[in-house]
Design a protein around this motif. Structure first.
Motif, PDB file in Angstrom:
ATOM      1  N   MET A 108     106.749  41.516 -53.620  1.00 39.15           N
ATOM      2  CA  MET A 108     106.848  41.043 -52.288  1.00 39.15           C
ATOM      3  C   MET A 108     105.695  41.595 -51.470  1.00 39.15           C
ATOM      4  N   ALA A 109     105.088  40.719 -50.638  1.00 39.37           N
ATOM      5  CA  ALA A 109     103.931  41.125 -49.830  1.00 39.37           C
ATOM      6  C   ALA A 109     104.392  41.905 -48.612  1.00 39.37           C
ATOM      7  N   ASN A 110     103.574  42.870 -48.249  1.00 40.69           N
ATOM      8  CA  ASN A 110     103.868  43.679 -47.080  1.00 40.69           C
ATOM      9  C   ASN A 110     103.399  42.932 -45.832  1.00 40.69           C
ATOM     10  N   ASN A 111     104.294  42.507 -44.996  1.00 39.14           N
ATOM     11  CA  ASN A 111     103.970  41.781 -43.773  1.00 39.14           C
ATOM     12  C   ASN A 111     103.870  42.786 -42.634  1.00 39.14           C
ATOM     13  N   THR A 112     102.650  43.028 -42.151  1.00 38.84           N
ATOM     14  CA  THR A 112     102.448  44.023 -41.101  1.00 38.84           C
ATOM     15  C   THR A 112     102.497  43.414 -39.704  1.00 38.84           C
ATOM     16  N   HIS A 113     102.549  42.087 -39.606  1.00 41.02           N
ATOM     17  CA  HIS A 113     102.596  41.438 -38.296  1.00 41.02           C
ATOM     18  C   HIS A 113     104.039  41.280 -37.854  1.00 41.02           C
ATOM     19  N   HIS A 114     104.270  41.523 -36.598  1.00 43.73           N
ATOM     20  CA  HIS A 114     105.596  41.325 -36.025  1.00 43.73           C
ATOM     21  C   HIS A 114     105.729  39.858 -35.653  1.00 43.73           C
ATOM     22  N   ASN A 115     106.689  39.189 -36.221  1.00 42.40           N
ATOM     23  CA  ASN A 115     106.884  37.770 -35.967  1.00 42.40           C
ATOM     24  C   ASN A 115     108.164  37.600 -35.172  1.00 42.40           C
ATOM     25  N   ASP A 116     108.007  37.220 -33.892  1.00 37.69           N
ATOM     26  CA  ASP A 116     109.177  37.026 -33.044  1.00 37.69           C
ATOM     27  C   ASP A 116     109.416  35.546 -32.743  1.00 37.69           C
ATOM     28  N   GLY A 117     108.918  34.668 -33.609  1.00 28.90           N
ATOM     29  CA  GLY A 117     109.121  33.248 -33.429  1.00 28.90           C
ATOM     30  C   GLY A 117     108.037  32.581 -32.596  1.00 28.90           C
ATOM     31  N   HIS A 118     107.023  33.338 -32.188  1.00 32.70           N
ATOM     32  CA  HIS A 118     105.948  32.790 -31.360  1.00 32.70           C
ATOM     33  C   HIS A 118     104.611  32.981 -32.055  1.00 32.70           C
ATOM     34  N   ALA A 119     104.529  32.583 -33.263  1.00 34.05           N
ATOM     35  CA  ALA A 119     103.309  32.797 -34.039  1.00 34.05           C
ATOM     36  C   ALA A 119     102.150  32.006 -33.442  1.00 34.05           C
ATOM     37  N   GLY A 120     101.149  32.721 -32.930  1.00 27.20           N
ATOM     38  CA  GLY A 120      99.938  32.098 -32.423  1.00 27.20           C
ATOM     39  C   GLY A 120     100.081  31.428 -31.074  1.00 27.20           C
ATOM     40  N   THR A 121     101.165  31.642 -30.388  1.00 24.09           N
ATOM     41  CA  THR A 121     101.349  31.003 -29.082  1.00 24.09           C
ATOM     42  C   THR A 121     101.492  32.042 -27.989  1.00 24.09           C
ATOM     43  N   GLU A 122     100.617  33.002 -27.996  1.00 24.69           N
ATOM     44  CA  GLU A 122     100.665  34.051 -26.979  1.00 24.69           C
ATOM     45  C   GLU A 122     100.157  33.501 -25.659  1.00 24.69           C
ATOM     46  N   ASN A 123     100.966  33.608 -24.622  1.00 28.08           N
ATOM     47  CA  ASN A 123     100.593  33.124 -23.296  1.00 28.08           C
ATOM     48  C   ASN A 123     100.132  34.296 -22.450  1.00 28.08           C
ATOM     49  N   VAL A 124      98.940  34.148 -21.886  1.00 21.56           N
ATOM     50  CA  VAL A 124      98.418  35.153 -20.971  1.00 21.56           C
ATOM     51  C   VAL A 124      98.810  34.734 -19.560  1.00 21.56           C
ATOM     52  N   PRO A 125      99.414  35.639 -18.795  1.00 21.31           N
ATOM     53  CA  PRO A 125      99.829  35.247 -17.443  1.00 21.31           C
ATOM     54  C   PRO A 125      98.610  34.904 -16.580  1.00 21.31           C
ATOM     55  N   ALA A 126      98.730  33.832 -15.816  1.00 25.37           N
ATOM     56  CA  ALA A 126      97.639  33.388 -14.951  1.00 25.37           C
ATOM     57  C   ALA A 126      97.496  34.345 -13.776  1.00 25.37           C
ATOM     58  N   GLN A 127      96.276  34.454 -13.309  1.00 27.68           N
ATOM     59  CA  GLN A 127      96.002  35.319 -12.159  1.00 27.68           C
ATOM     60  C   GLN A 127      96.094  34.476 -10.896  1.00 27.68           C
ATOM     61  N   THR A 128      97.280  33.994 -10.609  1.00 27.14           N
ATOM     62  CA  THR A 128      97.450  33.106  -9.470  1.00 27.14           C
ATOM     63  C   THR A 128      97.227  33.819  -8.150  1.00 27.14           C
ATOM     64  N   GLY A 129      97.473  35.109  -8.101  1.00 25.38           N
ATOM     65  CA  GLY A 129      97.245  35.858  -6.869  1.00 25.38           C
ATOM     66  C   GLY A 129      95.781  35.843  -6.451  1.00 25.38           C
ATOM     67  N   VAL A 130      94.893  36.019  -7.408  1.00 24.13           N
ATOM     68  CA  VAL A 130      93.461  35.997  -7.133  1.00 24.13           C
ATOM     69  C   VAL A 130      93.029  34.593  -6.707  1.00 24.13           C
ATOM     70  N   ILE A 131      93.575  33.589  -7.348  1.00 28.22           N
ATOM     71  CA  ILE A 131      93.221  32.212  -7.020  1.00 28.22           C
ATOM     72  C   ILE A 131      93.689  31.871  -5.609  1.00 28.22           C
ATOM     73  N   TRP A 132      94.901  32.246  -5.249  1.00 25.15           N
ATOM     74  CA  TRP A 132      95.407  31.963  -3.909  1.00 25.15           C
ATOM     75  C   TRP A 132      94.642  32.741  -2.849  1.00 25.15           C
ATOM     76  N   ARG A 133      94.297  33.976  -3.136  1.00 26.18           N
ATOM     77  CA  ARG A 133      93.522  34.774  -2.176  1.00 26.18           C
ATOM     78  C   ARG A 133      92.170  34.124  -1.928  1.00 26.18           C
ATOM     79  N   THR A 134      91.510  33.672  -2.982  1.00 32.67           N
ATOM     80  CA  THR A 134      90.228  32.996  -2.851  1.00 32.67           C
ATOM     81  C   THR A 134      90.390  31.713  -2.051  1.00 32.67           C
ATOM     82  N   PHE A 135      91.430  30.949  -2.341  1.00 29.79           N
ATOM     83  CA  PHE A 135      91.692  29.709  -1.622  1.00 29.79           C
ATOM     84  C   PHE A 135      91.897  29.974  -0.133  1.00 29.79           C
ATOM     85  N   ILE A 136      92.668  30.988   0.193  1.00 32.59           N
ATOM     86  CA  ILE A 136      92.963  31.286   1.592  1.00 32.59           C
ATOM     87  C   ILE A 136      91.708  31.754   2.327  1.00 32.59           C
ATOM     88  N   ILE A 137      90.923  32.623   1.714  1.00 30.29           N
ATOM     89  CA  ILE A 137      89.693  33.114   2.350  1.00 30.29           C
ATOM     90  C   ILE A 137      88.739  31.960   2.620  1.00 30.29           C
TER      91      ILE A 137
END
Length: 109
Positions: free
Chosen positions: A1-30
């Motif tokens: 059996m192969a040693n699987n060192t990656h943690h698989n939580d059902g989201h393989a390859g679909t990591e979402n980075v949170p958007a920096q909406t605060g910076v975008i809104w601040r720029t828009f307002i200025i």
């Protein structure tokens, strides 16, 4: 059996980075506030050199802010920022000098 060192939580390859909406809104307002102030000046201030100077100054402020935010120049090393800013300032100075001196051709001597 192969040693699987990656943690698989059902989201393989679909990591979402949170958007920096605060910076975008601040720029828009200025940028919106500066533009609203420009429109207010356009309607309530009489045409003249002072109004034109204020418009040019505010346009340059918005341009530098846009370059800093959207082109990520504010996160660069200071020498690169100065290498870009100083030639732009000389070009603005050249344009002002040419417009100022170019008007003298219409003056009768």
């Amino acid at each position: 059996m192969a040693n699987n060192t990656h943690h698989n939580d059902g989201h393989a390859g679909t990591e979402n980075v949170p958007a920096q909406t605060g910076v975008i809104w601040r720029t828009f307002i200025i940028l919106s506030v500066i533009t609203a102030f420009e429109f207010t000046l356009a309607f309530f201030m009489k045409a003249g050199g002072l109004r034109t100077s204020i418009f040019v100054g505010m346009t340059l402020v918005k341009a530098f802010y846009i370059v800093g935010e959207f082109m990520h120049l504010k996160h660069e090393v200071k020498s690169l920022i100065w290498a870009i800013t100083i030639p732009v300032l000389f070009i603005v100075w050249l344009l002002v000098a040419l417009l100022t001196e170019g008007g003298s051709i219409f003056q009768l001597r």
